[in-house]
Write a protein that holds these residues in place. Sequence first.
Motif, short mmCIF file in Angstrom:
data_model
loop_
_atom_site.label_atom_id
_atom_site.label_comp_id
_atom_site.label_asym_id
_atom_site.label_seq_id
_atom_site.Cartn_x
_atom_site.Cartn_y
_atom_site.Cartn_z
N LYS A 1 8.44 8.22 -18.40
CA LYS A 1 7.84 9.17 -17.46
C LYS A 1 6.33 8.99 -17.40
N GLU A 2 5.75 9.52 -16.34
CA GLU A 2 4.31 9.40 -16.13
C GLU A 2 3.51 10.08 -17.23
N ASP A 3 4.03 11.16 -17.79
CA ASP A 3 3.27 11.87 -18.82
C ASP A 3 3.54 11.34 -20.23
N ASP A 4 4.25 10.22 -20.35
CA ASP A 4 4.49 9.63 -21.66
C ASP A 4 3.22 8.99 -22.22
N VAL A 5 3.10 9.03 -23.54
CA VAL A 5 2.08 8.27 -24.27
C VAL A 5 2.83 7.23 -25.09
N ILE A 6 2.65 5.96 -24.73
CA ILE A 6 3.39 4.86 -25.36
C ILE A 6 2.54 4.25 -26.46
N SER A 7 3.11 4.15 -27.64
CA SER A 7 2.39 3.55 -28.77
C SER A 7 2.22 2.05 -28.56
N GLY A 8 0.99 1.58 -28.70
CA GLY A 8 0.69 0.16 -28.55
C GLY A 8 0.42 -0.49 -29.89
N THR A 9 1.38 -0.40 -30.79
CA THR A 9 1.25 -0.99 -32.13
C THR A 9 1.60 -2.47 -32.14
N LEU A 10 2.55 -2.86 -31.30
CA LEU A 10 3.02 -4.25 -31.29
C LEU A 10 1.94 -5.19 -30.79
N ILE A 11 1.91 -6.40 -31.36
CA ILE A 11 0.94 -7.39 -30.90
C ILE A 11 1.37 -7.96 -29.55
N PHE A 12 0.39 -8.44 -28.79
CA PHE A 12 0.62 -8.85 -27.40
C PHE A 12 0.96 -10.33 -27.24
#
Length: 523
Positions: free
Chosen positions: A194-205
Amino acid sequence: MSINCIRSLIEDANISNPDKVAVTLGHEKITYSELFTKVNQIAYYLDELNLPKKSRIGIYSNKGIDQVIAILAVLSTDYILVPLTKLLKPEQVEYIINDCNIECIITDRLKLESFESIKFDGKIISYETTHKDLPSFEEIYKYYNKPYECNISGHQNAAITYSFGLTGKPKGIVISHRNFIDSARVVSQYLNLKEDDVISGTLIFNLDYGLNQLFCSLYKRATLALHRFVLPNDFFNHIINDKVTVMPVMPVTISDMFDEEENRLPSAELLSNVRIITSSGGNVTSKMINDIEKYFTNAKFYSMHGLTEAFRSTYLDPTQLKIRPDSIGKAIPDVELYVIDEDGNECPPRVVGELIHRGGYIYQGYWKGPEETALRFKSAQILKNIINLDGELIDEIVIATGDYVYKDEEGYLYFVSRHDDMIKTRGFRVSPLEIESVVEKNILSIDKCAVFSISNEEIEEEIVLVYSASSELSAKEITFELKKHLASYMIPSKIIYKKSLPLVPSDKNKINKEELKNELLTK
Protein backbone atom coordinates in the motif's frame (compact mmCIF):
# COMPACT_ATOMS: atom_id res chain seq x y z
CA MET A 1 8.37 6.85 -22.74
CA SER A 2 7.51 3.22 -22.15
CA ILE A 3 5.23 2.41 -19.23
CA ASN A 4 7.45 -0.63 -18.61
CA CYS A 5 10.56 1.10 -17.29
CA ILE A 6 11.64 2.31 -13.86
CA ARG A 7 11.98 5.86 -15.20
CA SER A 8 8.21 6.06 -15.69
CA LEU A 9 7.70 5.23 -11.99
CA ILE A 10 9.99 8.08 -10.91
CA GLU A 11 8.22 10.58 -13.15
CA ASP A 12 4.73 9.48 -12.06
CA ALA A 13 5.65 9.58 -8.36
CA ASN A 14 6.96 13.13 -8.77
CA ILE A 15 3.61 14.17 -10.25
CA SER A 16 1.27 12.31 -7.88
CA ASN A 17 3.18 12.43 -4.57
CA PRO A 18 5.86 15.15 -4.75
CA ASP A 19 5.90 15.90 -1.01
CA LYS A 20 5.74 12.27 0.16
CA VAL A 21 8.91 10.94 1.82
CA ALA A 22 10.46 8.52 -0.68
CA VAL A 23 13.62 7.31 1.09
CA THR A 24 15.00 7.60 4.61
CA LEU A 25 18.24 6.60 6.32
CA GLY A 26 18.17 7.32 10.02
CA HIS A 27 17.46 11.05 10.34
CA GLU A 28 18.08 11.69 6.61
CA LYS A 29 15.10 11.78 4.28
CA ILE A 30 14.23 12.79 0.74
CA THR A 31 10.83 13.42 -0.86
CA TYR A 32 9.75 12.14 -4.25
CA SER A 33 10.14 15.65 -5.69
CA GLU A 34 13.67 16.01 -4.29
CA LEU A 35 14.53 12.49 -5.45
CA PHE A 36 13.30 13.25 -8.97
CA THR A 37 15.37 16.46 -9.12
CA LYS A 38 18.60 14.82 -7.97
CA VAL A 39 18.13 11.77 -10.20
CA ASN A 40 17.73 14.12 -13.16
CA GLN A 41 20.89 16.04 -12.24
CA ILE A 42 23.00 12.89 -12.07
CA ALA A 43 21.40 11.38 -15.18
CA TYR A 44 22.08 14.60 -17.11
CA TYR A 45 25.74 14.49 -16.06
CA LEU A 46 26.04 10.81 -17.01
CA ASP A 47 24.59 11.59 -20.43
CA GLU A 48 27.17 14.34 -20.90
CA LEU A 49 29.98 11.84 -20.41
CA ASN A 50 29.18 10.72 -23.98
CA LEU A 51 29.97 7.10 -23.24
CA PRO A 52 29.03 4.62 -25.98
CA LYS A 53 25.35 3.68 -25.91
CA LYS A 54 24.58 0.77 -23.55
CA SER A 55 27.85 1.30 -21.66
CA ARG A 56 28.00 -0.42 -18.30
CA ILE A 57 28.14 1.76 -15.17
CA GLY A 58 29.06 0.12 -11.88
CA ILE A 59 27.89 1.24 -8.45
CA TYR A 60 30.29 0.16 -5.71
CA SER A 61 29.39 1.80 -2.42
CA ASN A 62 27.88 1.49 1.00
CA LYS A 63 24.13 1.82 1.39
CA GLY A 64 22.72 5.32 1.41
CA ILE A 65 20.33 7.77 -0.23
CA ASP A 66 23.01 8.75 -2.77
CA GLN A 67 23.26 5.08 -3.74
CA VAL A 68 19.52 5.04 -4.47
CA ILE A 69 19.90 8.22 -6.54
CA ALA A 70 22.79 6.65 -8.45
CA ILE A 71 20.79 3.51 -9.26
CA LEU A 72 17.78 5.47 -10.49
CA ALA A 73 19.97 7.90 -12.45
CA VAL A 74 21.69 5.09 -14.38
CA LEU A 75 18.26 3.53 -15.06
CA SER A 76 17.14 6.92 -16.45
CA THR A 77 19.75 6.70 -19.22
CA ASP A 78 20.61 4.32 -22.06
CA TYR A 79 23.42 2.92 -19.92
CA ILE A 80 23.30 -0.42 -18.10
CA LEU A 81 23.54 -0.66 -14.32
CA VAL A 82 26.05 -3.07 -12.73
CA PRO A 83 25.51 -3.14 -8.95
CA LEU A 84 28.59 -4.32 -7.04
CA THR A 85 28.09 -5.43 -3.46
CA LYS A 86 30.42 -3.83 -0.93
CA LEU A 87 31.18 -7.39 0.29
CA LEU A 88 33.27 -8.10 -2.81
CA LYS A 89 37.04 -7.88 -2.57
CA PRO A 90 38.97 -5.62 -5.01
CA GLU A 91 40.11 -8.53 -7.21
CA GLN A 92 36.49 -9.72 -7.56
CA VAL A 93 35.38 -6.21 -8.48
CA GLU A 94 38.20 -6.04 -11.01
CA TYR A 95 37.04 -9.31 -12.58
CA ILE A 96 33.49 -7.96 -13.04
CA ILE A 97 34.84 -4.65 -14.41
CA ASN A 98 36.75 -6.55 -17.08
CA ASP A 99 34.03 -9.13 -17.74
CA CYS A 100 31.39 -6.58 -18.76
CA ASN A 101 33.76 -3.74 -19.68
CA ILE A 102 32.52 -1.20 -17.13
CA GLU A 103 33.21 2.32 -18.39
CA CYS A 104 32.34 4.27 -15.26
CA ILE A 105 32.21 3.56 -11.52
CA ILE A 106 30.10 5.48 -9.00
CA THR A 107 31.40 5.08 -5.46
CA ASP A 108 31.75 6.69 -2.03
CA ARG A 109 34.65 8.00 0.01
CA LEU A 110 35.24 4.68 1.81
CA LYS A 111 35.17 2.42 -1.24
CA LEU A 112 37.27 4.92 -3.20
CA GLU A 113 40.27 3.68 -1.23
CA SER A 114 39.80 0.21 -2.78
CA PHE A 115 40.61 1.59 -6.22
CA GLU A 116 44.24 1.93 -5.28
CA SER A 117 44.47 -1.86 -5.78
CA ILE A 118 42.01 -2.13 -8.71
CA LYS A 119 43.15 -1.73 -12.31
CA PHE A 120 40.52 0.59 -13.77
CA ASP A 121 41.06 3.16 -16.52
CA GLY A 122 37.46 4.36 -16.76
CA LYS A 123 35.71 7.33 -15.19
CA ILE A 124 35.11 7.50 -11.44
CA ILE A 125 32.43 9.57 -9.73
CA SER A 126 32.24 9.94 -5.96
CA TYR A 127 29.23 10.88 -3.85
CA GLU A 128 31.38 13.20 -1.72
CA THR A 129 33.90 15.78 -2.89
CA THR A 130 37.32 14.22 -2.28
CA HIS A 131 39.67 15.62 -4.93
CA LYS A 132 39.52 18.57 -7.29
CA ASP A 133 39.99 16.30 -10.34
CA LEU A 134 37.33 13.80 -9.27
CA PRO A 135 33.69 14.72 -10.03
CA SER A 136 31.24 14.31 -7.18
CA PHE A 137 27.49 14.29 -6.62
CA GLU A 138 27.93 17.33 -4.35
CA GLU A 139 29.34 19.35 -7.26
CA ILE A 140 26.82 18.01 -9.76
CA TYR A 141 23.94 19.06 -7.48
CA LYS A 142 25.37 22.60 -7.46
CA TYR A 143 25.89 23.10 -11.19
CA TYR A 144 23.53 20.81 -13.12
CA ASN A 145 20.03 22.25 -13.08
CA LYS A 146 18.92 21.85 -16.70
CA PRO A 147 15.73 19.91 -17.57
CA TYR A 148 16.33 16.24 -18.29
CA GLU A 149 14.27 14.07 -20.59
CA CYS A 150 14.76 10.52 -21.76
CA ASN A 151 12.96 7.88 -23.79
CA ILE A 152 13.55 4.33 -22.61
CA SER A 153 11.89 1.19 -23.96
CA GLY A 154 10.81 -1.63 -21.68
CA HIS A 155 12.69 -4.21 -23.72
CA GLN A 156 16.05 -2.44 -23.26
CA ASN A 157 18.62 -4.06 -20.99
CA ALA A 158 18.63 -2.29 -17.64
CA ALA A 159 21.13 -4.13 -15.44
CA ILE A 160 23.65 -6.94 -15.15
CA THR A 161 23.79 -8.59 -11.73
CA TYR A 162 26.53 -11.00 -10.75
CA SER A 163 26.45 -14.16 -8.67
CA PHE A 164 28.88 -17.04 -8.42
CA GLY A 165 28.40 -19.91 -10.84
CA LEU A 166 29.67 -23.25 -12.04
CA THR A 167 32.84 -21.87 -13.60
CA GLY A 168 34.12 -20.55 -10.30
CA LYS A 169 33.92 -16.97 -11.57
CA PRO A 170 31.07 -14.49 -11.18
CA LYS A 171 28.55 -14.69 -14.01
CA GLY A 172 26.30 -11.82 -14.98
CA ILE A 173 22.57 -12.17 -15.58
CA VAL A 174 21.01 -9.58 -17.88
CA ILE A 175 17.77 -7.95 -16.71
CA SER A 176 15.53 -5.68 -18.77
CA HIS A 177 13.52 -2.63 -17.69
CA ARG A 178 10.35 -4.66 -18.26
CA ASN A 179 11.68 -7.38 -15.94
CA PHE A 180 12.10 -4.86 -13.11
CA ILE A 181 8.63 -3.39 -13.64
CA ASP A 182 7.00 -6.83 -13.81
CA SER A 183 8.69 -7.94 -10.59
CA ALA A 184 7.54 -4.81 -8.74
CA ARG A 185 4.03 -5.25 -10.08
CA VAL A 186 3.62 -8.90 -9.09
CA VAL A 187 5.14 -8.52 -5.62
CA SER A 188 2.96 -5.49 -4.93
CA GLN A 189 -0.04 -7.58 -5.98
CA TYR A 190 0.42 -10.76 -3.96
CA LEU A 191 1.73 -8.94 -0.88
CA ASN A 192 -1.01 -6.31 -1.17
CA LEU A 193 1.45 -3.44 -0.70
CA LYS A 194 0.00 0.00 0.00
CA GLU A 195 0.95 3.63 -0.45
CA ASP A 196 1.25 4.20 3.29
CA ASP A 197 3.64 1.26 3.77
CA VAL A 198 7.18 1.79 5.05
CA ILE A 199 9.38 -0.88 3.45
CA SER A 200 12.59 -1.87 5.21
CA GLY A 201 15.63 -1.43 2.97
CA THR A 202 18.02 -3.76 4.79
CA LEU A 203 18.85 -5.97 1.81
CA ILE A 204 21.83 -5.05 -0.35
CA PHE A 205 21.12 -3.80 -3.87
CA ASN A 206 23.45 -6.12 -5.79
CA LEU A 207 20.73 -8.71 -6.60
CA ASP A 208 17.11 -8.58 -7.64
CA TYR A 209 15.57 -9.29 -4.21
CA GLY A 210 17.19 -6.15 -2.78
CA LEU A 211 16.52 -4.00 -5.85
CA ASN A 212 12.88 -5.12 -5.81
CA GLN A 213 12.33 -3.33 -2.48
CA LEU A 214 13.30 -0.04 -4.11
CA PHE A 215 11.15 -0.64 -7.17
CA CYS A 216 8.11 -1.77 -5.13
CA SER A 217 8.40 1.44 -3.11
CA LEU A 218 8.35 3.48 -6.32
CA TYR A 219 5.52 1.43 -7.81
CA LYS A 220 3.24 1.97 -4.79
CA ARG A 221 4.58 5.48 -3.86
CA ALA A 222 5.53 3.99 -0.49
CA THR A 223 8.53 4.92 1.68
CA LEU A 224 11.78 2.96 1.61
CA ALA A 225 13.57 3.05 4.99
CA LEU A 226 17.22 2.17 4.39
CA HIS A 227 19.19 0.40 7.12
CA ARG A 228 22.70 -1.01 7.36
CA PHE A 229 22.36 -4.19 9.42
CA VAL A 230 25.20 -4.50 11.90
CA LEU A 231 23.73 -5.59 15.24
CA PRO A 232 20.30 -7.07 16.07
CA ASN A 233 19.54 -4.22 18.48
CA ASP A 234 20.19 -1.67 15.73
CA PHE A 235 17.87 -3.57 13.43
CA PHE A 236 15.03 -3.62 15.96
CA ASN A 237 15.55 0.11 16.55
CA HIS A 238 15.21 0.60 12.79
CA ILE A 239 11.94 -1.35 12.73
CA ILE A 240 10.55 0.63 15.67
CA ASN A 241 11.86 4.13 14.93
CA ASP A 242 11.14 4.04 11.19
CA LYS A 243 7.68 2.54 11.80
CA VAL A 244 8.40 -0.24 9.31
CA THR A 245 5.32 -2.11 8.03
CA VAL A 246 6.94 -4.38 5.41
CA MET A 247 10.11 -6.27 6.35
CA PRO A 248 11.95 -8.17 3.57
CA VAL A 249 14.80 -10.28 4.98
CA MET A 250 16.93 -13.33 4.31
CA PRO A 251 16.69 -16.34 6.65
CA VAL A 252 20.14 -15.64 8.07
CA THR A 253 18.89 -12.19 9.13
CA ILE A 254 16.07 -13.81 11.07
CA SER A 255 18.60 -16.03 12.85
CA ASP A 256 20.79 -13.02 13.66
CA MET A 257 17.80 -11.00 14.90
CA PHE A 258 16.98 -13.51 17.59
CA ASP A 259 20.55 -14.48 18.46
CA GLU A 260 20.24 -12.45 21.65
CA GLU A 261 19.19 -13.08 25.21
CA GLU A 262 15.41 -12.84 25.47
CA ASN A 263 15.53 -9.95 27.93
CA ARG A 264 17.35 -7.86 25.29
CA LEU A 265 14.64 -8.35 22.65
CA PRO A 266 11.84 -5.79 22.25
CA SER A 267 8.26 -6.55 23.21
CA ALA A 268 5.75 -7.66 20.58
CA GLU A 269 3.86 -4.42 21.15
CA LEU A 270 6.81 -2.35 19.92
CA LEU A 271 6.91 -4.43 16.72
CA SER A 272 3.17 -4.33 16.06
CA ASN A 273 3.51 -1.96 13.06
CA VAL A 274 4.95 -4.76 10.92
CA ARG A 275 2.19 -6.35 8.86
CA ILE A 276 4.24 -8.24 6.23
CA ILE A 277 7.51 -10.18 6.47
CA THR A 278 9.07 -11.81 3.41
CA SER A 279 12.00 -14.20 3.22
CA SER A 280 13.96 -15.47 0.23
CA GLY A 281 17.42 -16.86 -0.37
CA GLY A 282 17.33 -19.96 1.83
CA ASN A 283 15.35 -22.35 3.99
CA VAL A 284 13.15 -21.13 6.84
CA THR A 285 13.37 -23.24 10.00
CA SER A 286 10.68 -23.96 12.58
CA LYS A 287 12.58 -21.85 15.12
CA MET A 288 12.53 -18.87 12.75
CA ILE A 289 8.78 -19.30 12.27
CA ASN A 290 8.16 -19.53 16.00
CA ASP A 291 10.29 -16.47 16.74
CA ILE A 292 8.52 -14.43 14.06
CA GLU A 293 5.13 -15.54 15.34
CA LYS A 294 6.03 -14.65 18.94
CA TYR A 295 7.46 -11.18 18.35
CA PHE A 296 5.69 -10.00 15.17
CA THR A 297 2.14 -10.82 16.22
CA ASN A 298 0.42 -8.73 13.50
CA ALA A 299 2.60 -9.86 10.60
CA LYS A 300 1.90 -12.26 7.77
CA PHE A 301 5.03 -14.23 6.88
CA TYR A 302 5.73 -15.06 3.21
CA SER A 303 8.44 -17.62 2.45
CA MET A 304 9.56 -17.33 -1.20
CA HIS A 305 11.76 -19.17 -3.71
CA GLY A 306 13.60 -17.28 -6.45
CA LEU A 307 15.90 -18.13 -9.34
CA THR A 308 19.02 -16.65 -10.86
CA GLU A 309 17.40 -16.77 -14.30
CA ALA A 310 13.94 -15.47 -13.32
CA PHE A 311 12.84 -13.09 -10.61
CA ARG A 312 10.75 -15.50 -8.59
CA SER A 313 8.95 -18.82 -8.94
CA THR A 314 7.02 -19.54 -5.75
CA TYR A 315 5.72 -18.24 -2.48
CA LEU A 316 4.10 -20.04 0.43
CA ASP A 317 0.85 -18.48 1.58
CA PRO A 318 1.11 -17.46 5.26
CA THR A 319 -1.88 -19.67 6.11
CA GLN A 320 0.19 -22.73 5.10
CA LEU A 321 3.30 -21.89 7.10
CA LYS A 322 2.42 -24.01 10.12
CA ILE A 323 0.80 -26.75 8.05
CA ARG A 324 3.72 -27.37 5.66
CA PRO A 325 6.72 -25.30 6.88
CA ASP A 326 9.17 -27.17 4.62
CA SER A 327 7.31 -26.26 1.42
CA ILE A 328 8.47 -23.55 -0.99
CA GLY A 329 4.82 -23.04 -1.90
CA LYS A 330 3.12 -22.68 -5.24
CA ALA A 331 3.68 -20.55 -8.33
CA ILE A 332 3.39 -16.78 -8.07
CA PRO A 333 0.86 -15.06 -10.41
CA ASP A 334 1.57 -15.39 -14.16
CA VAL A 335 3.92 -18.36 -13.65
CA GLU A 336 3.35 -22.05 -14.40
CA LEU A 337 5.60 -24.61 -12.71
CA TYR A 338 6.18 -28.19 -13.77
CA VAL A 339 8.21 -31.02 -12.24
CA ILE A 340 9.59 -33.25 -15.00
CA ASP A 341 11.71 -36.40 -15.21
CA GLU A 342 14.60 -37.06 -17.59
CA ASP A 343 12.18 -38.09 -20.35
CA GLY A 344 10.18 -34.85 -20.14
CA ASN A 345 7.18 -36.42 -18.42
CA GLU A 346 5.47 -34.81 -15.47
CA CYS A 347 6.41 -36.38 -12.15
CA PRO A 348 3.56 -37.69 -9.99
CA PRO A 349 3.26 -36.47 -6.39
CA ARG A 350 6.21 -37.25 -4.13
CA VAL A 351 8.51 -38.09 -7.07
CA VAL A 352 11.56 -35.84 -7.45
CA GLY A 353 12.20 -34.10 -10.75
CA GLU A 354 13.55 -30.85 -12.20
CA LEU A 355 11.53 -27.67 -11.68
CA ILE A 356 10.59 -25.95 -14.94
CA HIS A 357 9.52 -22.29 -14.81
CA ARG A 358 7.13 -21.08 -17.54
CA GLY A 359 5.54 -17.65 -17.92
CA GLY A 360 6.57 -14.26 -16.56
CA TYR A 361 9.67 -12.76 -14.95
CA ILE A 362 12.23 -14.62 -17.06
CA TYR A 363 15.44 -12.64 -17.51
CA GLN A 364 17.37 -12.13 -20.75
CA GLY A 365 20.23 -14.60 -20.30
CA TYR A 366 23.83 -14.67 -19.10
CA TRP A 367 26.21 -11.90 -20.11
CA LYS A 368 28.76 -13.32 -22.57
CA GLY A 369 27.64 -16.77 -21.44
CA PRO A 370 26.08 -18.67 -24.34
CA GLU A 371 26.80 -22.06 -22.74
CA GLU A 372 25.26 -21.07 -19.39
CA THR A 373 22.29 -19.50 -21.19
CA ALA A 374 21.71 -22.61 -23.29
CA LEU A 375 21.87 -24.76 -20.15
CA ARG A 376 19.02 -22.95 -18.41
CA PHE A 377 17.00 -21.06 -21.06
CA LYS A 378 15.16 -23.74 -23.00
CA SER A 379 12.51 -23.98 -25.70
CA ALA A 380 9.02 -24.67 -24.38
CA GLN A 381 9.28 -27.87 -26.41
CA ILE A 382 10.72 -29.57 -23.32
CA LEU A 383 7.13 -29.45 -21.98
CA LYS A 384 5.59 -31.01 -25.10
CA ASN A 385 4.66 -34.21 -23.22
CA ILE A 386 2.72 -32.21 -20.65
CA ILE A 387 1.06 -29.20 -22.30
CA ASN A 388 -0.48 -28.53 -25.70
CA LEU A 389 1.93 -26.28 -27.60
CA ASP A 390 -0.42 -24.90 -30.23
CA GLY A 391 1.20 -24.37 -33.61
CA GLU A 392 4.31 -26.29 -32.62
CA LEU A 393 5.50 -23.34 -30.57
CA ILE A 394 9.29 -23.12 -30.56
CA ASP A 395 9.99 -19.45 -29.73
CA GLU A 396 8.72 -19.44 -26.15
CA ILE A 397 11.48 -19.69 -23.57
CA VAL A 398 11.16 -21.52 -20.25
CA ILE A 399 13.71 -21.99 -17.46
CA ALA A 400 15.13 -25.40 -16.65
CA THR A 401 16.03 -24.34 -13.14
CA GLY A 402 18.46 -27.05 -12.09
CA ASP A 403 16.45 -27.21 -8.86
CA TYR A 404 15.24 -30.70 -7.98
CA VAL A 405 11.90 -30.69 -6.19
CA TYR A 406 8.75 -32.72 -5.65
CA LYS A 407 5.13 -31.73 -5.20
CA ASP A 408 2.62 -33.13 -2.75
CA GLU A 409 -0.93 -34.27 -3.50
CA GLU A 410 -2.22 -30.69 -3.17
CA GLY A 411 0.38 -29.25 -5.54
CA TYR A 412 2.71 -27.68 -2.95
CA LEU A 413 6.37 -27.86 -3.91
CA TYR A 414 9.34 -29.01 -1.79
CA PHE A 415 12.99 -28.27 -2.59
CA VAL A 416 15.35 -31.28 -2.52
CA SER A 417 18.71 -30.29 -4.07
CA ARG A 418 20.60 -28.47 -6.82
CA HIS A 419 21.73 -30.22 -9.97
CA ASP A 420 25.22 -28.83 -9.48
CA ASP A 421 27.28 -28.63 -6.32
CA MET A 422 26.65 -24.95 -5.64
CA ILE A 423 26.64 -24.04 -1.96
CA LYS A 424 23.84 -21.82 -0.70
CA THR A 425 24.77 -20.05 2.52
CA ARG A 426 23.44 -16.92 4.23
CA GLY A 427 21.31 -16.18 1.18
CA PHE A 428 24.27 -16.29 -1.25
CA ARG A 429 25.20 -18.89 -3.85
CA VAL A 430 28.86 -19.84 -3.59
CA SER A 431 30.92 -21.88 -6.03
CA PRO A 432 33.35 -24.32 -4.35
CA LEU A 433 35.63 -23.88 -7.36
CA GLU A 434 35.97 -20.15 -6.63
CA ILE A 435 37.34 -20.89 -3.14
CA GLU A 436 39.52 -23.78 -4.36
CA SER A 437 41.03 -21.53 -7.06
CA VAL A 438 41.96 -18.87 -4.49
CA VAL A 439 43.66 -21.50 -2.30
CA GLU A 440 45.59 -22.92 -5.27
CA LYS A 441 46.78 -19.49 -6.35
CA ASN A 442 47.57 -17.90 -2.98
CA ILE A 443 48.41 -20.64 -0.44
CA LEU A 444 51.23 -22.47 -2.16
CA SER A 445 52.04 -24.73 0.81
CA ILE A 446 48.69 -26.49 0.29
CA ASP A 447 48.99 -29.38 -2.18
CA LYS A 448 45.31 -30.09 -2.82
CA CYS A 449 42.02 -28.95 -1.36
CA ALA A 450 38.33 -29.72 -1.60
CA VAL A 451 35.46 -27.39 -0.71
CA PHE A 452 31.95 -28.64 -0.02
CA SER A 453 29.09 -27.98 2.36
CA ILE A 454 27.28 -29.61 5.23
CA SER A 455 23.83 -28.75 6.45
CA ASN A 456 23.46 -25.98 9.03
CA GLU A 457 19.92 -25.06 10.03
CA GLU A 458 20.74 -21.44 10.85
CA ILE A 459 22.54 -20.50 7.62
CA GLU A 460 21.29 -23.36 5.36
CA GLU A 461 24.75 -24.68 4.41
CA GLU A 462 28.13 -24.46 6.14
CA ILE A 463 31.28 -24.26 4.01
CA VAL A 464 34.00 -26.85 4.69
CA LEU A 465 37.58 -26.78 3.38
CA VAL A 466 39.65 -29.98 3.55
CA TYR A 467 43.28 -29.78 2.41
CA SER A 468 46.45 -31.80 2.17
CA ALA A 469 49.98 -30.45 2.71
CA SER A 470 53.41 -31.58 3.84
CA SER A 471 52.45 -30.41 7.33
CA GLU A 472 49.39 -28.93 9.01
CA LEU A 473 48.89 -25.16 8.73
CA SER A 474 47.19 -22.92 11.22
CA ALA A 475 43.50 -22.56 10.40
CA LYS A 476 43.77 -18.89 11.36
CA GLU A 477 46.59 -18.46 8.85
CA ILE A 478 44.48 -19.97 6.06
CA THR A 479 41.43 -17.89 7.00
CA PHE A 480 43.53 -14.73 7.11
CA GLU A 481 44.75 -15.31 3.55
CA LEU A 482 41.29 -16.21 2.22
CA LYS A 483 39.81 -13.03 3.67
CA LYS A 484 42.14 -11.02 1.43
CA HIS A 485 40.53 -12.46 -1.69
CA LEU A 486 37.00 -13.61 -0.88
CA ALA A 487 33.80 -12.04 0.38
CA SER A 488 33.06 -12.75 4.04
CA TYR A 489 30.20 -15.14 3.29
CA MET A 490 32.60 -17.32 1.24
CA ILE A 491 35.02 -18.02 4.09
CA PRO A 492 34.90 -21.69 5.26
CA SER A 493 33.75 -22.19 8.83
CA LYS A 494 35.53 -25.55 9.08
CA ILE A 495 39.11 -26.09 7.91
CA ILE A 496 40.41 -29.66 8.14
CA TYR A 497 43.88 -31.05 7.46
CA LYS A 498 44.53 -34.52 5.99
CA LYS A 499 47.83 -35.99 4.85
CA SER A 500 46.17 -37.09 1.62
CA LEU A 501 42.77 -36.68 0.00
CA PRO A 502 40.69 -39.56 -1.43
CA LEU A 503 40.16 -39.65 -5.19
CA VAL A 504 37.18 -40.71 -7.24
CA PRO A 505 37.80 -44.33 -8.39
CA SER A 506 36.74 -43.57 -11.97
CA ASP A 507 38.72 -40.31 -12.17
CA LYS A 508 42.02 -40.19 -10.30
CA ASN A 509 42.30 -36.45 -11.04
CA LYS A 510 39.15 -35.68 -9.05
CA ILE A 511 38.90 -35.51 -5.26
CA ASN A 512 36.12 -37.63 -3.78
CA LYS A 513 34.15 -34.98 -1.91
CA GLU A 514 31.34 -37.36 -1.02
CA GLU A 515 33.76 -39.59 0.88
CA LEU A 516 35.16 -36.57 2.73
CA LYS A 517 31.68 -35.35 3.56
CA ASN A 518 30.53 -38.74 4.84
CA GLU A 519 33.67 -39.08 6.91
CA LEU A 520 33.04 -35.69 8.52
CA LEU A 521 29.35 -36.40 9.23
CA THR A 522 30.00 -39.81 10.78
CA LYS A 523 32.64 -38.59 13.24
